[in-house]
Design a protein around this motif. Structure first.
Motif, PDB file in Angstrom:
ATOM      1  N   GLN A 156       0.746  -1.350   0.048  1.00 49.62           N
ATOM      2  CA  GLN A 156       0.096   0.033   0.043  1.00 49.62           C
ATOM      3  C   GLN A 156       0.870   1.420   0.055  1.00 49.62           C
ATOM      4  O   GLN A 156       0.571   2.328  -0.917  1.00 49.62           O
ATOM      5  N   LYS A 175     -14.457   2.221   3.516  1.00 46.86           N
ATOM      6  CA  LYS A 175     -14.106   0.919   2.793  1.00 46.86           C
ATOM      7  C   LYS A 175     -13.977  -0.056   3.839  1.00 46.86           C
ATOM      8  O   LYS A 175     -14.424  -1.232   3.317  1.00 46.86           O
ATOM      9  N   GLU A 179     -16.458  -3.361   3.359  1.00 53.02           N
ATOM     10  CA  GLU A 179     -15.738  -4.769   3.269  1.00 53.02           C
ATOM     11  C   GLU A 179     -16.205  -5.441   4.351  1.00 53.02           C
ATOM     12  O   GLU A 179     -16.670  -6.754   4.327  1.00 53.02           O
ATOM     13  N   GLU A 182     -19.636  -6.727   3.223  1.00 52.94           N
ATOM     14  CA  GLU A 182     -19.335  -7.774   2.215  1.00 52.94           C
ATOM     15  C   GLU A 182     -19.146  -9.008   2.846  1.00 52.94           C
ATOM     16  O   GLU A 182     -19.209 -10.086   2.317  1.00 52.94           O
ATOM     17  N   GLU A 197     -11.928 -14.918   0.707  1.00 55.36           N
ATOM     18  CA  GLU A 197     -11.771 -13.973  -0.389  1.00 55.36           C
ATOM     19  C   GLU A 197     -12.075 -12.546   0.510  1.00 55.36           C
ATOM     20  O   GLU A 197     -11.332 -11.586   0.529  1.00 55.36           O
ATOM     21  N   GLU A 198     -13.227 -12.551   0.881  1.00 54.63           N
ATOM     22  CA  GLU A 198     -13.836 -11.516   1.528  1.00 54.63           C
ATOM     23  C   GLU A 198     -12.992 -10.871   2.913  1.00 54.63           C
ATOM     24  O   GLU A 198     -12.731  -9.821   3.295  1.00 54.63           O
ATOM     25  N   ASP A 201     -10.018  -9.174   2.042  1.00 51.19           N
ATOM     26  CA  ASP A 201     -10.179  -7.932   1.570  1.00 51.19           C
ATOM     27  C   ASP A 201     -10.417  -6.919   2.815  1.00 51.19           C
ATOM     28  O   ASP A 201      -9.967  -5.841   2.877  1.00 51.19           O
ATOM     29  N   LEU A 202     -11.062  -7.746   3.769  1.00 49.34           N
ATOM     30  CA  LEU A 202     -11.370  -6.827   4.939  1.00 49.34           C
ATOM     31  C   LEU A 202      -9.923  -6.607   5.676  1.00 49.34           C
ATOM     32  O   LEU A 202      -9.823  -5.390   6.014  1.00 49.34           O
ATOM     33  N   PHE A 204      -7.130  -6.379   4.433  1.00 49.44           N
ATOM     34  CA  PHE A 204      -6.266  -5.568   3.742  1.00 49.44           C
ATOM     35  C   PHE A 204      -6.940  -4.156   3.897  1.00 49.44           C
ATOM     36  O   PHE A 204      -6.124  -3.179   4.087  1.00 49.44           O
ATOM     37  N   SER A 205      -8.154  -3.770   4.071  1.00 47.15           N
ATOM     38  CA  SER A 205      -8.711  -2.421   4.113  1.00 47.15           C
ATOM     39  C   SER A 205      -8.714  -1.844   5.651  1.00 47.15           C
ATOM     40  O   SER A 205      -8.250  -0.998   5.947  1.00 47.15           O
ATOM     41  N   ASN A 208      -4.929  -1.009   5.508  1.00 45.10           N
ATOM     42  CA  ASN A 208      -4.837   0.442   4.831  1.00 45.10           C
ATOM     43  C   ASN A 208      -5.317   1.583   5.970  1.00 45.10           C
ATOM     44  O   ASN A 208      -4.558   2.660   5.977  1.00 45.10           O
TER      45      ASN A 208
END
Length: 269
Positions: A156, A175, A179, A182, A197-198, A201-202, A204-205, A208
């Protein structure tokens, strides 16, 4: 530097085909890697425990791995320990012109900017010399073997330097919420693969978000895990004082004891 010379000599003896150690002789870069990573974490553990005698010993173990890798490289005609030391000395000079070359920075921000520019220039030179097109990305050079949180944060940061970043922190919070929604949807109707996968993503966010808050995600999670460990162990002690075991308690009893442990630790902190 006598002991450094002895370490290099000892490593050569351990790798000697005629009289060396059979285990040491079997090793290569790849087989050593898990042990090298483990030693780095043991250094971190000694620092966190503020056990400086142990830190000295763990740094020695890590230095052994530097010598070990360097010896294997020397045997293959790649480089040796002296060249490893020379490379880091050259890098220190390049990245600290205010110390070694008399350069004056107006403030810490200017100094850090120069540091980042120096690193970027070094990466650019490596990319120019590389024939691998996959290595010519702004994200190249981030080690895949890093712990997942650290890996995500470094990716990132690299992308952000190229302008690929949120304009402020509010969209980052949004974001994370997106996530999370989702993730809940995947849990409700999705397959195991979708859930994984979700969840990725969660996470990773959230990393961030940590980056935008100027928090190291790896350090934050490690601190949170240590806090959980302290509270759990305090809860176990409270239950033992009551003559109970975890297996004998209902969730409500454990939750009550957990809150008591939290309060007790907050008072003693």
């Amino acid at each position: 530097m006598e002991n450094t010379r002895r370490l290099i000599e000892f490593m050569a003896l351990l790798r000697d085909p005629a009289q060396g150690c059979p285990w040491d002789l079997k090793q290569d870069f790849a087989s050593l890697l898990p042990y090298t990573i483990e030693e780095a974490y043991e250094v971190a553990d000694a620092v966190e425990r503020e056990d400086y005698d142990d830190l000295r010993d763990e740094l020695g173990d890590l230095l052994l791995h530097v010598a070990f890798h360097s010896r294997i490289a020397e045997e293959r005609g790649l480089f040796d320990f002296e060249q490893v030391a020379a490379a880091i000395c050259s890098k220190l000079v390049r990245r600290h012109p205010h110390v070694f070359q008399g350069m004056v920075f107006e403030n810490d921000e200017a100094r850090i900017h120069h540091w980042e520019q120096s690193k970027e220039l070094e990466r650019s030179r490596k990319l120019e010399q590389s024939s691998d097109t996959a290595q010519k990305s702004a994200l190249s050079g981030v080690a895949n073997t890093l712990p997942a949180l650290m890996f995500a944060q470094k990716l990132q940061t690299r992308a952000a330097r190229q302008g690929f970043d949120w304009p402020g922190i509010d969209p980052v919070f949004e974001k994370v919420q997106e996530e999370l929604r989702e993730m809940r949807e995947a849990f409700t109707v999705g397959s195991a693969a979708q859930i994984e996968e979700e969840l990725g993503d969660l996470l990773f966010s959230v990393v961030n978000l940590a980056r935008h808050l100027h928090v190291d995600a790896e350090t934050a999670l490690r601190a949170g895990s240590h806090k959980f460990s302290r509270r759990y162990q305090a809860m176990e002690r409270l239950l033992q004082e009551k003559g109970k075991q975890m297996a004998d308690c209902s969730f409500e009893e454990m939750d009550l004891c957990w809150e008591q442990a939290k309060r007790a630790l907050s008072i003693t902190a």
